[in-house]
Motif scaffolding. Structure first.
Motif, PDB file in Angstrom:
ATOM      1  N   SER A  90       0.836  -1.200   0.000  1.00  0.00           N
ATOM      2  CA  SER A  90       0.000   0.000   0.000  1.00  0.00           C
ATOM      3  C   SER A  90       0.867   1.245   0.000  1.00  0.00           C
ATOM      4  O   SER A  90       2.054   1.206   0.341  1.00  0.00           O
ATOM      5  CB  SER A  90      -0.925   0.009   1.219  1.00  0.00           C
ATOM      6  N   GLN A  91       0.283   2.365  -0.382  1.00  0.00           N
ATOM      7  CA  GLN A  91       1.021   3.613  -0.372  1.00  0.00           C
ATOM      8  C   GLN A  91       1.079   4.171   1.042  1.00  0.00           C
ATOM      9  O   GLN A  91       0.299   3.805   1.911  1.00  0.00           O
ATOM     10  CB  GLN A  91       0.374   4.636  -1.311  1.00  0.00           C
ATOM     11  N   GLY A  92       2.026   5.074   1.262  1.00  0.00           N
ATOM     12  CA  GLY A  92       2.120   5.757   2.545  1.00  0.00           C
ATOM     13  C   GLY A  92       3.163   5.206   3.484  1.00  0.00           C
ATOM     14  O   GLY A  92       3.726   5.928   4.307  1.00  0.00           O
ATOM     15  N   HIS A  93       3.416   3.879   3.411  1.00  0.00           N
ATOM     16  CA  HIS A  93       4.453   3.241   4.226  1.00  0.00           C
ATOM     17  C   HIS A  93       4.248   3.488   5.722  1.00  0.00           C
ATOM     18  O   HIS A  93       5.211   3.595   6.484  1.00  0.00           O
ATOM     19  CB  HIS A  93       5.855   3.721   3.818  1.00  0.00           C
ATOM     20  N   GLN A  94       2.976   3.583   6.141  1.00  0.00           N
ATOM     21  CA  GLN A  94       2.695   3.828   7.553  1.00  0.00           C
ATOM     22  C   GLN A  94       2.840   2.555   8.372  1.00  0.00           C
ATOM     23  O   GLN A  94       2.411   1.475   7.957  1.00  0.00           O
ATOM     24  CB  GLN A  94       1.281   4.386   7.715  1.00  0.00           C
ATOM     25  N   MET A  95       3.466   2.693   9.542  1.00  0.00           N
ATOM     26  CA  MET A  95       3.571   1.584  10.491  1.00  0.00           C
ATOM     27  C   MET A  95       3.248   2.137  11.872  1.00  0.00           C
ATOM     28  O   MET A  95       3.763   3.182  12.267  1.00  0.00           O
ATOM     29  CB  MET A  95       4.980   0.977  10.475  1.00  0.00           C
ATOM     30  N   HIS A  96       2.408   1.407  12.584  1.00  0.00           N
ATOM     31  CA  HIS A  96       1.949   1.913  13.871  1.00  0.00           C
ATOM     32  C   HIS A  96       2.241   0.947  15.015  1.00  0.00           C
ATOM     33  O   HIS A  96       1.732   1.109  16.109  1.00  0.00           O
ATOM     34  CB  HIS A  96       0.438   2.189  13.809  1.00  0.00           C
ATOM     35  N   TRP A  97       3.066  -0.058  14.719  1.00  0.00           N
ATOM     36  CA  TRP A  97       3.376  -1.011  15.757  1.00  0.00           C
ATOM     37  C   TRP A  97       4.880  -1.050  15.982  1.00  0.00           C
ATOM     38  O   TRP A  97       5.671  -0.864  15.060  1.00  0.00           O
ATOM     39  CB  TRP A  97       2.834  -2.397  15.405  1.00  0.00           C
ATOM     40  N   SER A  98       5.274  -1.292  17.226  1.00  0.00           N
ATOM     41  CA  SER A  98       6.689  -1.398  17.568  1.00  0.00           C
ATOM     42  C   SER A  98       7.125  -2.839  17.367  1.00  0.00           C
ATOM     43  O   SER A  98       6.717  -3.727  18.121  1.00  0.00           O
ATOM     44  CB  SER A  98       6.900  -0.958  19.024  1.00  0.00           C
ATOM     45  N   GLN A  99       7.940  -3.051  16.313  1.00  0.00           N
ATOM     46  CA  GLN A  99       8.322  -4.416  15.966  1.00  0.00           C
ATOM     47  C   GLN A  99       9.666  -4.402  15.254  1.00  0.00           C
ATOM     48  O   GLN A  99      10.033  -3.431  14.595  1.00  0.00           O
ATOM     49  CB  GLN A  99       7.264  -5.050  15.075  1.00  0.00           C
ATOM     50  N   ARG A 100      10.405  -5.482  15.408  1.00  0.00           N
ATOM     51  CA  ARG A 100      11.678  -5.618  14.731  1.00  0.00           C
ATOM     52  C   ARG A 100      11.459  -5.810  13.231  1.00  0.00           C
ATOM     53  O   ARG A 100      10.470  -6.398  12.807  1.00  0.00           O
ATOM     54  CB  ARG A 100      12.413  -6.831  15.306  1.00  0.00           C
ATOM     55  N   VAL A 101      12.411  -5.316  12.435  1.00  0.00           N
ATOM     56  CA  VAL A 101      12.271  -5.363  10.985  1.00  0.00           C
ATOM     57  C   VAL A 101      12.068  -6.783  10.477  1.00  0.00           C
ATOM     58  O   VAL A 101      11.167  -7.045   9.658  1.00  0.00           O
ATOM     59  CB  VAL A 101      13.503  -4.716  10.306  1.00  0.00           C
ATOM     60  N   ASP A 102      12.867  -7.731  10.919  1.00  0.00           N
ATOM     61  CA  ASP A 102      12.732  -9.097  10.405  1.00  0.00           C
ATOM     62  C   ASP A 102      11.391  -9.710  10.780  1.00  0.00           C
ATOM     63  O   ASP A 102      10.837 -10.526  10.031  1.00  0.00           O
ATOM     64  CB  ASP A 102      13.891  -9.982  10.852  1.00  0.00           C
ATOM     65  N   LYS A 103      10.824  -9.294  11.897  1.00  0.00           N
ATOM     66  CA  LYS A 103       9.514  -9.799  12.304  1.00  0.00           C
ATOM     67  C   LYS A 103       8.420  -9.231  11.409  1.00  0.00           C
ATOM     68  O   LYS A 103       7.433  -9.911  11.102  1.00  0.00           O
ATOM     69  CB  LYS A 103       9.235  -9.453  13.762  1.00  0.00           C
ATOM     70  N   VAL A 104       8.577  -7.979  10.988  1.00  0.00           N
ATOM     71  CA  VAL A 104       7.606  -7.379  10.073  1.00  0.00           C
ATOM     72  C   VAL A 104       7.671  -8.079   8.722  1.00  0.00           C
ATOM     73  O   VAL A 104       6.637  -8.405   8.125  1.00  0.00           O
ATOM     74  CB  VAL A 104       7.865  -5.870   9.914  1.00  0.00           C
ATOM     75  N   VAL A 105       8.879  -8.319   8.218  1.00  0.00           N
ATOM     76  CA  VAL A 105       9.028  -9.012   6.933  1.00  0.00           C
ATOM     77  C   VAL A 105       8.411 -10.404   7.013  1.00  0.00           C
ATOM     78  O   VAL A 105       7.761 -10.872   6.058  1.00  0.00           O
ATOM     79  CB  VAL A 105      10.508  -9.088   6.531  1.00  0.00           C
ATOM     80  N   ALA A 106       8.559 -11.055   8.152  1.00  0.00           N
ATOM     81  CA  ALA A 106       8.030 -12.415   8.317  1.00  0.00           C
ATOM     82  C   ALA A 106       6.510 -12.460   8.284  1.00  0.00           C
ATOM     83  O   ALA A 106       5.923 -13.540   8.106  1.00  0.00           O
ATOM     84  CB  ALA A 106       8.529 -13.019   9.628  1.00  0.00           C
ATOM     85  N   LEU A 107       5.848 -11.316   8.420  1.00  0.00           N
ATOM     86  CA  LEU A 107       4.385 -11.299   8.306  1.00  0.00           C
ATOM     87  C   LEU A 107       3.941 -11.766   6.920  1.00  0.00           C
ATOM     88  O   LEU A 107       2.809 -12.214   6.740  1.00  0.00           O
ATOM     89  CB  LEU A 107       3.851  -9.895   8.588  1.00  0.00           C
ATOM     90  N   GLY A 108       4.833 -11.651   5.940  1.00  0.00           N
ATOM     91  CA  GLY A 108       4.510 -12.134   4.600  1.00  0.00           C
ATOM     92  C   GLY A 108       4.353 -13.643   4.528  1.00  0.00           C
ATOM     93  O   GLY A 108       3.837 -14.174   3.532  1.00  0.00           O
ATOM     94  N   LEU A 109       4.766 -14.362   5.576  1.00  0.00           N
ATOM     95  CA  LEU A 109       4.632 -15.818   5.597  1.00  0.00           C
ATOM     96  C   LEU A 109       3.248 -16.259   6.068  1.00  0.00           C
ATOM     97  O   LEU A 109       2.875 -17.427   5.900  1.00  0.00           O
ATOM     98  CB  LEU A 109       5.682 -16.429   6.529  1.00  0.00           C
ATOM     99  N   ILE A 110       2.472 -15.347   6.651  1.00  0.00           N
ATOM    100  CA  ILE A 110       1.195 -15.715   7.264  1.00  0.00           C
ATOM    101  C   ILE A 110       0.238 -16.402   6.289  1.00  0.00           C
ATOM    102  O   ILE A 110      -0.414 -17.391   6.658  1.00  0.00           O
ATOM    103  CB  ILE A 110       0.535 -14.472   7.903  1.00  0.00           C
ATOM    104  N   PRO A 111       0.116 -15.954   5.023  1.00  0.00           N
ATOM    105  CA  PRO A 111      -0.811 -16.653   4.125  1.00  0.00           C
ATOM    106  C   PRO A 111      -0.505 -18.132   3.938  1.00  0.00           C
ATOM    107  O   PRO A 111      -1.379 -18.903   3.537  1.00  0.00           O
ATOM    108  CB  PRO A 111      -0.658 -15.894   2.799  1.00  0.00           C
ATOM    109  N   HIS A 112       0.724 -18.539   4.247  1.00  0.00           N
ATOM    110  CA  HIS A 112       1.119 -19.930   4.081  1.00  0.00           C
ATOM    111  C   HIS A 112       1.136 -20.684   5.402  1.00  0.00           C
ATOM    112  O   HIS A 112       1.607 -21.818   5.469  1.00  0.00           O
ATOM    113  CB  HIS A 112       2.487 -20.009   3.409  1.00  0.00           C
ATOM    114  N   GLY A 113       0.670 -20.057   6.465  1.00  0.00           N
ATOM    115  CA  GLY A 113       0.500 -20.740   7.732  1.00  0.00           C
ATOM    116  C   GLY A 113       1.747 -20.919   8.561  1.00  0.00           C
ATOM    117  O   GLY A 113       1.700 -21.558   9.609  1.00  0.00           O
ATOM    118  N   ARG A 114       2.892 -20.372   8.095  1.00  0.00           N
ATOM    119  CA  ARG A 114       4.146 -20.525   8.854  1.00  0.00           C
ATOM    120  C   ARG A 114       4.392 -21.988   9.243  1.00  0.00           C
ATOM    121  O   ARG A 114       4.843 -22.290  10.336  1.00  0.00           O
ATOM    122  CB  ARG A 114       4.133 -19.669  10.126  1.00  0.00           C
ATOM    123  N   THR A 115       4.092 -22.904   8.309  1.00  0.00           N
ATOM    124  CA  THR A 115       4.207 -24.319   8.651  1.00  0.00           C
ATOM    125  C   THR A 115       5.650 -24.806   8.658  1.00  0.00           C
ATOM    126  O   THR A 115       5.959 -25.814   9.282  1.00  0.00           O
ATOM    127  CB  THR A 115       3.395 -25.172   7.655  1.00  0.00           C
TER     128      THR A 115
END
Length: 260
Positions: A90-115
Motif C-alpha cells: 500500500s502507499q504511505g508506508h505507515q507503520m503503527h506497531w513497535s516491531q523488529r524489521v525481520d519480524k515485520v518481513v516475516a508477516l509475509g509468511l502468514i498466508p502460508h501458515g508458517r508451517t
C-alpha cells in the motif's frame, strides 16, 4: 513455500466501475495483468490509480463489472487463496506497531501458515537481501526513515511469494539511487515470472522499466500499451496538463516533465 507459477496467471477486470461515497472513481475499466509483465499505472492525483489496485485486490466492491483471477471471479476465492495469490504494497508506508524489521518481513509468511519455520526463515533472509535491508534486521521499524520503511514493506510483500504483486507508489520517500534499485528489483521479479503492477509518478522510470503503461484520467483508461505508444505528448498533456521534453538514449526515448 509459495504457489506454483501458472504460465497463464492473469488478474483482470472487465467494465469495472467503482463508486466511493456516491462518487464514481473508476468507469468502464478493462485491464489485465499477466505473468512476466511489469505494468506501470500512471495518472494525475485522483485519477483512480490506487482505487484500481484496491479493486483488483478485492478491497473495493465494484458497482458494476467484475474482477477475475485466472478466469475465476474474485469473490469466489477464499481469503486465504487471495492472500496467497496477490501480494500488495500500500502507499504511505505507515507503520503503527513497535516491531523488529525481520519480524515485520516475516508477516509475509502468514498466508502460508508458517508451517515450515526453517524455510520461512530462509525466505525472510532472501527477500531482505533482495531489497537491501539485511543491515536493518534488528532495528525497530518505528525508528526507520520513510524510504527504509518502504523497502521493509516491499520485502514483506515479496515474502508472500505470490504470482501477482501490486505496489502502490513504492518509490515515494526513496532517494534516486534507491528508486533505481527498486525498479530494477520489480523488473527482475517480472522477468522471473511474477505479474507486477506498480503505481508510479515518475514518467521517466515508468517508460524505462515498464513493459506496458496504463494511463488513467478522471477515472477512465486513457491509454494502455507499450511506453512509446501510451506515453505520447498528447496523452501526457491530457492526463497531466504538462509539456514534456524528450531524451533519447540507447534504451529508447523518455519523457521528462518540462512545462505546464
Amino acid at each position: 513455500m509459495g504457489n506454483e507459477l501458472d504460465p497463464s496467471t492473469q488478474l483482470a477486470c472487465q467494465q469495472l466501475c467503482v463508486q466511493l461515497e456516491q462518487r464514481v472513481v473508476l468507469r468502464d475499466i478493462d485491464f489485465q495483468l499477466s505473468t512476466g509483465e511489469l505494468v506501470g499505472i500512471i495518472g494525475s492525483n485522483g485519477a483512480g490509480k490506487s482505487s484500481l489496485l484496491k479493486s483488483l485486490m478485492g478491497l473495493y466492491r465494484p458497482a458494476s463489472g467484475c474482477v477475475t483471477f485466472n478466469g475465476r471471479p474474485m469473490q469466489e476465492l477464499s481469503p486465504k487463496a487471495r492472500a496467497q495469490s496477490i501480494a500488495y504494497v500500500s502507499q504511505g508506508h505507515q507503520m503503527h506497531w513497535s516491531q523488529r524489521v525481520d519480524k515485520v518481513v516475516a508477516l509475509g509468511l502468514i498466508p502460508h501458515g508458517r508451517t515450515d519455520q526453517a524455510n520461512g526463515s530462509a525466505v525472510v533472509a532472501e527477500v531482505m537481501q533482495q531489497v537491501g535491508i539485511e543491515h536493518l534486521k534488528y532495528r525497530n521499524v518505528l525508528s526507520l526513515s520513510g524510504g527504509e520503511r518502504a523497502r521493509v514493506l516491499l520485502a514483506r510483500a515479496l515474502a508472500v511469494k505470490a504470482p501477482v504483486l501490486l505496489a502502490d507508489e513504492p518509490l515515494s520517500a526513496l532517494d534516486p539511487a534507491h528508486q533505481l534499485r527498486m525498479m530494477q528489483l520489480l523488473s527482475g521479479q517480472a522477468r522471473s515470472g511474477t505479474a507486477v503492477a506498480v503505481v508510479l509518478h515518475d514518467l521517466t522510470l515508468a517508460m524505462r522499466y515498464c513493459s506496458r503503461v496504463v494511463i488513467l484520467h478522471q477515472g477512465l483508461k486513457l491509454a494502455d500499451g507499450a511506453p512509446s505508444i501510451a506515453c505520447t505528448d498528447e496523452n501526457l498533456m491530457k492526463a497531466f496538463g504538462i509539456q514534456v521534453a524528450r531524451v533519447e538514449s540507447a534504451e529508447g526515448s523518455f519523457a521528462i516533465p518540462w512545462a505546464l
